[in-house]
Motif scaffolding. Structure first.
Motif, mmCIF file in Angstrom:
data_model
loop_
_atom_site.group_PDB
_atom_site.id
_atom_site.type_symbol
_atom_site.label_atom_id
_atom_site.label_comp_id
_atom_site.label_asym_id
_atom_site.label_seq_id
_atom_site.Cartn_x
_atom_site.Cartn_y
_atom_site.Cartn_z
ATOM 1 N N ASP A 68 0.899 -1.285 -0.018
ATOM 2 C CA ASP A 68 -0.022 -0.131 -0.183
ATOM 3 C C ASP A 68 0.856 1.190 0.084
ATOM 4 O O ASP A 68 0.625 1.866 0.798
ATOM 5 N N ILE A 69 1.916 1.184 -0.901
ATOM 6 C CA ILE A 69 2.669 2.518 -1.023
ATOM 7 C C ILE A 69 2.019 3.481 -2.036
ATOM 8 O O ILE A 69 1.654 3.197 -3.021
ATOM 9 N N GLY A 70 1.811 4.803 -1.375
ATOM 10 C CA GLY A 70 1.422 5.812 -2.148
ATOM 11 C C GLY A 70 2.527 6.946 -2.368
ATOM 12 O O GLY A 70 2.172 7.974 -3.178
ATOM 13 N N LEU A 71 3.541 6.857 -1.924
ATOM 14 C CA LEU A 71 4.702 7.663 -2.309
ATOM 15 C C LEU A 71 6.063 7.267 -2.407
ATOM 16 O O LEU A 71 6.319 6.469 -1.283
ATOM 17 N N ILE A 72 6.864 7.461 -3.323
ATOM 18 C CA ILE A 72 8.079 6.882 -3.753
ATOM 19 C C ILE A 72 9.231 7.957 -3.660
ATOM 20 O O ILE A 72 9.016 9.107 -4.312
ATOM 21 N N VAL A 73 10.082 7.884 -2.693
ATOM 22 C CA VAL A 73 11.107 9.001 -2.593
ATOM 23 C C VAL A 73 12.636 8.416 -3.066
ATOM 24 O O VAL A 73 13.014 7.386 -2.435
ATOM 25 N N ALA A 74 13.385 8.967 -3.820
ATOM 26 C CA ALA A 74 14.470 8.486 -4.128
ATOM 27 C C ALA A 74 15.495 9.708 -4.411
ATOM 28 O O ALA A 74 15.192 10.695 -4.900
ATOM 29 N N CYS A 75 16.721 9.706 -3.987
ATOM 30 C CA CYS A 75 17.710 10.896 -4.134
ATOM 31 C C CYS A 75 18.161 10.861 -5.566
ATOM 32 O O CYS A 75 18.552 9.815 -5.936
ATOM 33 N N PRO A 76 18.409 11.984 -6.276
ATOM 34 C CA PRO A 76 18.932 11.959 -7.489
ATOM 35 C C PRO A 76 20.291 12.106 -7.286
ATOM 36 O O PRO A 76 20.951 12.240 -6.404
ATOM 37 N N PHE A 77 21.060 11.754 -8.650
ATOM 38 C CA PHE A 77 22.414 11.757 -8.771
ATOM 39 C C PHE A 77 23.021 13.025 -8.185
ATOM 40 O O PHE A 77 22.681 14.064 -8.717
ATOM 41 N N ASP A 78 24.092 12.867 -7.329
ATOM 42 C CA ASP A 78 24.780 14.267 -7.028
ATOM 43 C C ASP A 78 26.121 14.060 -7.447
ATOM 44 O O ASP A 78 26.945 13.240 -7.012
ATOM 45 N N LYS A 79 26.589 15.045 -8.369
ATOM 46 C CA LYS A 79 27.816 14.826 -9.152
ATOM 47 C C LYS A 79 29.078 15.008 -8.210
ATOM 48 O O LYS A 79 30.170 14.650 -8.578
ATOM 49 N N ASP A 80 28.896 16.030 -7.426
ATOM 50 C CA ASP A 80 29.756 16.412 -6.392
ATOM 51 C C ASP A 80 30.507 15.290 -5.550
ATOM 52 O O ASP A 80 31.606 14.901 -5.297
ATOM 53 N N SER A 81 29.407 14.578 -4.914
ATOM 54 C CA SER A 81 29.868 13.387 -4.025
ATOM 55 C C SER A 81 29.887 12.259 -4.608
ATOM 56 O O SER A 81 30.287 11.146 -4.058
ATOM 57 N N GLU A 101 25.635 19.457 0.373
ATOM 58 C CA GLU A 101 24.743 20.720 0.217
ATOM 59 C C GLU A 101 23.314 20.337 0.231
ATOM 60 O O GLU A 101 22.480 21.254 -0.079
ATOM 61 N N SER A 102 23.022 19.255 0.381
ATOM 62 C CA SER A 102 21.259 18.972 0.419
ATOM 63 C C SER A 102 20.749 19.378 1.617
ATOM 64 O O SER A 102 21.622 19.749 2.762
ATOM 65 N N ASP A 103 19.734 19.537 1.632
ATOM 66 C CA ASP A 103 18.773 20.110 2.909
ATOM 67 C C ASP A 103 18.414 18.774 3.722
ATOM 68 O O ASP A 103 17.790 17.936 3.404
ATOM 69 N N ASP A 104 18.912 19.031 4.843
ATOM 70 C CA ASP A 104 18.870 17.771 5.824
ATOM 71 C C ASP A 104 17.244 17.624 6.328
ATOM 72 O O ASP A 104 16.920 16.236 6.404
#
Length: 224
Positions: free
Chosen positions: A63-76, A106-109
């Motif tokens: 029953d998943i209604g939201l999927i969150v994935a971090c995008p590629f961060d070229k610096d790290s 640099e991401s928002d914690d």
């Protein structure tokens, strides 16, 4: 009478804030699937099998209604294959992959936490978070997740650098409620009772590996 109304309104606001601050939605966390060594792009054949054949039938009943994935961060160099890992499951559920929250220095914690709270205001469905295996420790800290249990001993995990791509962690109200193997046929087969230790191993090794990756990225940047 006016005082009673004001008091009731204040109590309602406090209750509403408390509910928003600690959503009841179950949050499932997995890492990216297996990737090649030497930081080469893409998923390995095993990783593709996990993402395409194992995760969709495993996760669609939750029953998943939201999927969150971090995008590629070229610096790290983080999150190169999280979206590729999440996409087959998202397609099976008819959902988009939300990629507004990144990893790295640099991401928002508070980004993921705020996103989950916003979703919880209008839905009781579960949430899937797909994150870089090397940044899981930061994710857990940013979400204020308590994964401790009575009798935990980290001493045996300090030297374990083995990545565990097969873990499915369930969290409710900032507390880990279960850690299980994804049980992918032909891929996974872990001894019962060792899953929490594996999670600790992943988080311990992620600190060391992430530090090495950051140093490597800086060296490459200087050479360029």
């Amino acid at each position: 009478m006016a005082l009673n109304i004001s008091l009731l309104f204040a109590l309602a606001c406090v209750a509403s804030f408390a509910a928003a601050a600690s959503p009841n939605n179950t949050v499932y966390i997995i890492s990216n699937a297996e990737t090649p060594s030497l930081e080469l792009p893409g998923l390995t054949p095993v990783g593709l099998q996990r993402a395409q054949n194992c995760l969709p039938p495993l996760l669609t009943p939750l029953d998943i209604g939201l999927i969150v994935a971090c995008p590629f961060d070229k610096d790290s160099g983080l999150c190169a294959e999280t979206i590729r890992t999440a996409t087959p499951t998202a397609q099976a559920l008819g959902l988009n992959v939300t990629t507004t929250c990144g990893a790295g220095e640099e991401s928002d914690d508070d980004c993921v936490s705020d996103l989950l709270k916003k979703f919880a205001k209008t839905s009781t469905q579960s949430i899937l978070v797909v994150w870089d295996i090397l940044d899981l420790d930061s994710l857990f800290e940013n979400l204020d997740i308590d994964d401790s249990t009575e009798g935990d001993d980290d001493d045996d995990d300090d030297d374990d650098d083995t990545p565990h791509f097969d873990l499915l962690t369930a969290i409710v109200k900032h507390k880990v409620t279960s850690i299980t193997s994804q049980g992918c046929a032909g891929l996974d087969g872990q001894a019962p009772g060792s899953f929490r230790r594996s999670l600790r191993s992943v988080r311990n090794s992620s600190k060391r590996s992430h530090k090495k990756r950051r140093i490597s990225s800086r060296i490459v940047g200087r050479q360029a």
